[in-house]
Design a protein around this motif. Structure first.
Motif, PDB file in Angstrom:
ATOM      1  N   ASN A  38     -24.118  22.595  14.349  1.00  0.00           N
ATOM      2  CA  ASN A  38     -25.241  22.213  14.694  1.00  0.00           C
ATOM      3  C   ASN A  38     -25.861  21.828  13.609  1.00  0.00           C
ATOM      4  O   ASN A  38     -26.988  21.058  13.074  1.00  0.00           O
ATOM      5  CB  ASN A  38     -26.643  22.386  15.756  1.00  0.00           C
ATOM      6  N   ILE A  39     -25.156  22.582  12.744  1.00  0.00           N
ATOM      7  CA  ILE A  39     -26.319  22.946  11.588  1.00  0.00           C
ATOM      8  C   ILE A  39     -25.554  22.310   9.964  1.00  0.00           C
ATOM      9  O   ILE A  39     -25.759  21.293   9.522  1.00  0.00           O
ATOM     10  CB  ILE A  39     -26.929  24.341  10.269  1.00  0.00           C
ATOM     11  N   PHE A  40     -23.859  23.026  10.273  1.00  0.00           N
ATOM     12  CA  PHE A  40     -23.381  22.460   9.606  1.00  0.00           C
ATOM     13  C   PHE A  40     -21.910  21.081   9.418  1.00  0.00           C
ATOM     14  O   PHE A  40     -22.209  21.053  10.461  1.00  0.00           O
ATOM     15  CB  PHE A  40     -22.204  24.178   8.725  1.00  0.00           C
ATOM     16  N   SER A  41     -21.638  20.351   9.036  1.00  0.00           N
ATOM     17  CA  SER A  41     -20.246  19.367   9.162  1.00  0.00           C
ATOM     18  C   SER A  41     -20.148  19.751   7.582  1.00  0.00           C
ATOM     19  O   SER A  41     -19.883  20.717   6.508  1.00  0.00           O
ATOM     20  CB  SER A  41     -21.503  18.392   8.588  1.00  0.00           C
ATOM     21  N   GLY A  42     -19.052  18.967   7.110  1.00  0.00           N
ATOM     22  CA  GLY A  42     -18.011  19.254   6.702  1.00  0.00           C
ATOM     23  C   GLY A  42     -17.039  18.133   6.057  1.00  0.00           C
ATOM     24  O   GLY A  42     -16.676  17.277   7.239  1.00  0.00           O
ATOM     25  N   PHE A  43     -15.801  18.142   4.726  1.00  0.00           N
ATOM     26  CA  PHE A  43     -14.697  17.042   5.148  1.00  0.00           C
ATOM     27  C   PHE A  43     -14.093  17.419   4.677  1.00  0.00           C
ATOM     28  O   PHE A  43     -13.775  19.221   4.125  1.00  0.00           O
ATOM     29  CB  PHE A  43     -14.747  16.030   4.708  1.00  0.00           C
ATOM     30  N   ALA A  44     -11.923  16.886   4.699  1.00  0.00           N
ATOM     31  CA  ALA A  44     -11.151  17.653   5.164  1.00  0.00           C
ATOM     32  C   ALA A  44     -10.232  17.009   4.431  1.00  0.00           C
ATOM     33  O   ALA A  44      -9.825  16.271   4.949  1.00  0.00           O
ATOM     34  CB  ALA A  44     -11.045  18.796   5.742  1.00  0.00           C
ATOM     35  N   PHE A  45      -9.367  17.391   3.203  1.00  0.00           N
ATOM     36  CA  PHE A  45      -8.207  16.560   3.074  1.00  0.00           C
ATOM     37  C   PHE A  45      -6.732  17.258   2.648  1.00  0.00           C
ATOM     38  O   PHE A  45      -6.920  18.659   2.421  1.00  0.00           O
ATOM     39  CB  PHE A  45      -8.695  15.135   1.988  1.00  0.00           C
ATOM     40  N   GLY A  46      -5.941  16.411   2.878  1.00  0.00           N
ATOM     41  CA  GLY A  46      -4.902  17.722   2.408  1.00  0.00           C
ATOM     42  C   GLY A  46      -3.650  16.195   1.322  1.00  0.00           C
ATOM     43  O   GLY A  46      -3.024  14.853   2.085  1.00  0.00           O
ATOM     44  N   MET A  47      -3.401  16.692   0.383  1.00  0.00           N
ATOM     45  CA  MET A  47      -2.323  15.117  -0.207  1.00  0.00           C
ATOM     46  C   MET A  47      -0.563  16.563  -0.238  1.00  0.00           C
ATOM     47  O   MET A  47      -0.852  17.782  -0.666  1.00  0.00           O
ATOM     48  CB  MET A  47      -3.178  15.000  -1.584  1.00  0.00           C
ATOM     49  N   GLY A  48       0.305  15.603  -1.012  1.00  0.00           N
ATOM     50  CA  GLY A  48       1.302  16.149  -1.238  1.00  0.00           C
ATOM     51  C   GLY A  48       1.330  16.111  -2.849  1.00  0.00           C
ATOM     52  O   GLY A  48       2.162  14.668  -3.315  1.00  0.00           O
ATOM     53  N   TRP A  75       0.781  -0.870   0.275  1.00  0.00           N
ATOM     54  CA  TRP A  75       0.512   0.173   0.541  1.00  0.00           C
ATOM     55  C   TRP A  75       1.243   1.362  -0.322  1.00  0.00           C
ATOM     56  O   TRP A  75       1.980   1.370   0.275  1.00  0.00           O
ATOM     57  CB  TRP A  75      -1.269  -0.129   1.526  1.00  0.00           C
ATOM     58  N   LEU A  76       0.775   2.091  -0.210  1.00  0.00           N
ATOM     59  CA  LEU A  76       1.223   3.476  -0.821  1.00  0.00           C
ATOM     60  C   LEU A  76       0.074   4.516  -0.276  1.00  0.00           C
ATOM     61  O   LEU A  76      -1.002   4.726  -0.283  1.00  0.00           O
ATOM     62  CB  LEU A  76       1.472   3.752  -1.682  1.00  0.00           C
ATOM     63  N   GLU A  77       0.925   5.802   0.574  1.00  0.00           N
ATOM     64  CA  GLU A  77      -0.403   6.463   1.671  1.00  0.00           C
ATOM     65  C   GLU A  77      -0.216   7.821   0.588  1.00  0.00           C
ATOM     66  O   GLU A  77       1.254   8.305   0.465  1.00  0.00           O
ATOM     67  CB  GLU A  77       0.280   6.972   2.953  1.00  0.00           C
ATOM     68  N   ILE A  78      -1.204   7.958   0.353  1.00  0.00           N
ATOM     69  CA  ILE A  78      -1.532   9.512  -0.201  1.00  0.00           C
ATOM     70  C   ILE A  78      -1.999  10.500   0.401  1.00  0.00           C
ATOM     71  O   ILE A  78      -2.030  11.330  -0.223  1.00  0.00           O
ATOM     72  CB  ILE A  78      -2.090   8.816  -1.943  1.00  0.00           C
ATOM     73  N   LEU A  79      -2.982  10.149   1.255  1.00  0.00           N
ATOM     74  CA  LEU A  79      -3.277  11.561   1.830  1.00  0.00           C
ATOM     75  C   LEU A  79      -3.888  11.378   3.036  1.00  0.00           C
ATOM     76  O   LEU A  79      -4.337  10.156   3.601  1.00  0.00           O
ATOM     77  CB  LEU A  79      -4.093  12.184   1.097  1.00  0.00           C
ATOM     78  N   GLY A  80      -3.798  12.882   3.802  1.00  0.00           N
ATOM     79  CA  GLY A  80      -4.804  12.665   5.445  1.00  0.00           C
ATOM     80  C   GLY A  80      -5.891  13.687   5.023  1.00  0.00           C
ATOM     81  O   GLY A  80      -6.662  14.085   3.785  1.00  0.00           O
ATOM     82  N   CYS A  81      -7.496  12.768   5.675  1.00  0.00           N
ATOM     83  CA  CYS A  81      -8.696  13.337   5.707  1.00  0.00           C
ATOM     84  C   CYS A  81      -9.334  12.974   6.906  1.00  0.00           C
ATOM     85  O   CYS A  81      -8.709  13.063   7.647  1.00  0.00           O
ATOM     86  CB  CYS A  81      -9.133  12.998   4.073  1.00  0.00           C
ATOM     87  N   ILE A  87       3.091  12.504  -5.089  1.00  0.00           N
ATOM     88  CA  ILE A  87       2.123  12.073  -6.062  1.00  0.00           C
ATOM     89  C   ILE A  87       3.224  11.809  -6.851  1.00  0.00           C
ATOM     90  O   ILE A  87       3.572  11.057  -7.655  1.00  0.00           O
ATOM     91  CB  ILE A  87       0.753  12.691  -6.063  1.00  0.00           C
ATOM     92  N   THR A  88       4.278  12.853  -6.811  1.00  0.00           N
ATOM     93  CA  THR A  88       5.154  12.906  -8.481  1.00  0.00           C
ATOM     94  C   THR A  88       5.852  12.059  -8.182  1.00  0.00           C
ATOM     95  O   THR A  88       6.295  11.052  -9.379  1.00  0.00           O
ATOM     96  CB  THR A  88       5.413  13.889  -8.682  1.00  0.00           C
ATOM     97  N   ILE A  89       6.262  11.630  -6.862  1.00  0.00           N
ATOM     98  CA  ILE A  89       7.586  10.198  -6.469  1.00  0.00           C
ATOM     99  C   ILE A  89       7.271   9.745  -6.460  1.00  0.00           C
ATOM    100  O   ILE A  89       7.913   8.132  -7.348  1.00  0.00           O
ATOM    101  CB  ILE A  89       7.917  10.689  -5.196  1.00  0.00           C
ATOM    102  N   LEU A  90       6.033   9.472  -6.164  1.00  0.00           N
ATOM    103  CA  LEU A  90       6.101   7.968  -6.574  1.00  0.00           C
ATOM    104  C   LEU A  90       5.537   7.252  -7.858  1.00  0.00           C
ATOM    105  O   LEU A  90       5.573   6.319  -8.272  1.00  0.00           O
ATOM    106  CB  LEU A  90       4.281   7.560  -5.651  1.00  0.00           C
ATOM    107  N   GLY A  91       4.896   8.251  -8.380  1.00  0.00           N
ATOM    108  CA  GLY A  91       4.977   8.019 -10.101  1.00  0.00           C
ATOM    109  C   GLY A  91       5.600   7.475 -11.111  1.00  0.00           C
ATOM    110  O   GLY A  91       5.509   6.646 -11.933  1.00  0.00           O
TER     111      GLY A  91
END
Ligand code: PHE
Length: 341
Positions: A303-313, A281-287, A317-321
């Motif tokens: 209480n009304i709003f929610s959301g998601f976030a993520f961060g990638m490098g 497996w290759l780790e690609i992002l945090g979220c 991604i270039t190194i792995l590719g």
């Protein structure tokens, strides 16, 4: 004097015929027909002659001068042509050789990866939101649930300015607060790309500057399944349909719950190899789901709003590719590296 004139003209003509260089021609020109040339001087002496001889002399002298000038021009052209001929013969110019191509430059590998990422998120309805590299401690840490002296700060040491509260951002996450405060109370779907900085020992695996692409969605009824579905959609656009992925529980102060996302190693297809450190497996992002405190700090009622976030490098991604072995190559300005992309 008329005789003298004829002799002079004859000498000049004989000399001219023997000349074979531009420099010698210049010399001849000033010696005879230039402003201080002998022939020109002689023309001026016409006043020394008795009145009745002057017209004949003057006429002949002018005639000779014109003749010499014409001869000079012809000779000059001949000498130039000969000189050109000679230099072409000596330098071996081959006009049939193909021209040297101009070097137009190219995009940095990180920029290429960034643009791929922008394109995919654009297709999925995410706009690019630019946020500053120089941040306050409050934005980079406190409003993201890292109070002063929180142990999670330890992994993100940075460069500080002489103003104690102003620093170079360690991640793109402070942009979450800025975009929320900007858009509140509207729903949000953005990516936040940019350079981040950390005070690290520079090695093959870590740099003091690198890109991140943050993502943020805020709205009503956004759930963990939306996070997973969106990120799975993204990875299948980046790595191709059907590439297996997995989420592992993780921790970030500003998301709850938090996860890390891995894709199956595309070098060994999960068999285990050097690139995936034999895990498959290759780790690609945090979220994660945006923490209620963070939503509140951005102006949204959790209480009304929610959301998601993520961060990638993008560098990762270039190194792995490309199987790049040393992250220092990215900012090393070595053309032998850069020209390969
Ligand atoms: N900012 C985190 C880091 O730099 C990555 C992240 C972003 C994690 C958004 C979760 C959500 O490590």
């Amino acid at each position: 004097m008329l005789n003298e004139l004829e002799v002079l003209a004859k000498t000049a003509r004989t000399e001219l015929e023997q000349l074979d260089s531009g420099a010698a021609l210049d010399h001849w020109n000033s010696k005879y027909i230039g402003r201080k040339g002998e022939l020109t001087q002689m023309l001026r002496r016409v006043s020394e002659l008795p009145k009745e001889e002057r017209p004949v002399f003057g006429q002949r002298a002018n005639e000779l001068k014109r003749e010499l000038e014409t001869a000079y021009t012809a000779k000059e052209a001949a000498v130039k042509a000969a000189e050109l001929e000679q230099s072409m013969a000596e330098s071996g110019l081959d006009v049939t050789l193909p021209g040297r191509p101009a070097s137009p430059g190219r995009l940095h590998p990180s920029t290429q990866t960034l643009r791929r990422i922008y394109r995919i998120w654009a297709e999925m309805g995410f706009q690019v939101y630019r946020s500053r590299d120089v941040e306050t401690d409050e934005m980079n840490f406190q409003l993201l649930n890292f109070p002063p002296h929180h142990p999670a700060r330890e992994m993100q040491d940075t460069f500080y300015t002489t103003n104690p509260d102003v620093l170079l951002r360690t991640h793109t996450s402070p942009g979450q607060i800025r975009v929320m405060r900007d858009y509140c109370p509207e729903p949000i779907r953005v990516i936040l790309p940019g350079m981040c900085y950390r005070h690290e020992q520079i090695t093959a695996r870590s740099e003091i500057q690198f890109h991140q692409v943050e993502g943020l969605a805020v709205g009503r009824g956004i759930r963990m399944s939306d996070l997973k579905g969106t990120l799975i959609n993204f990875t299948s656009r980046l790595y191709g349909q059907g590439r297996p992925v997995r989420f592992r529980a993780s921790h970030f102060p500003f998301t709850e719950p938090s996860a890390e996302m891995d894709v199956q190693c595309f070098l060994c297809n999960g068999q285990g190899c050097r690139m995936c450190k034999y895990t498959g497996w290759l780790e690609i992002l945090g979220c994660g789901m945006v923490h209620p405190n963070v939503l509140r700090n951005g102006g949204y009622d959790p209480n009304i709003f929610s959301g998601f976030a993520f961060g990638m490098g993008p560098e990762r991604i270039t190194i792995l590719g490309h199987g790049i072995e040393d992250i220092r190559l990215f900012w090393g300005n070595d053309l032998r590296f850069l020209e390969q992309f």
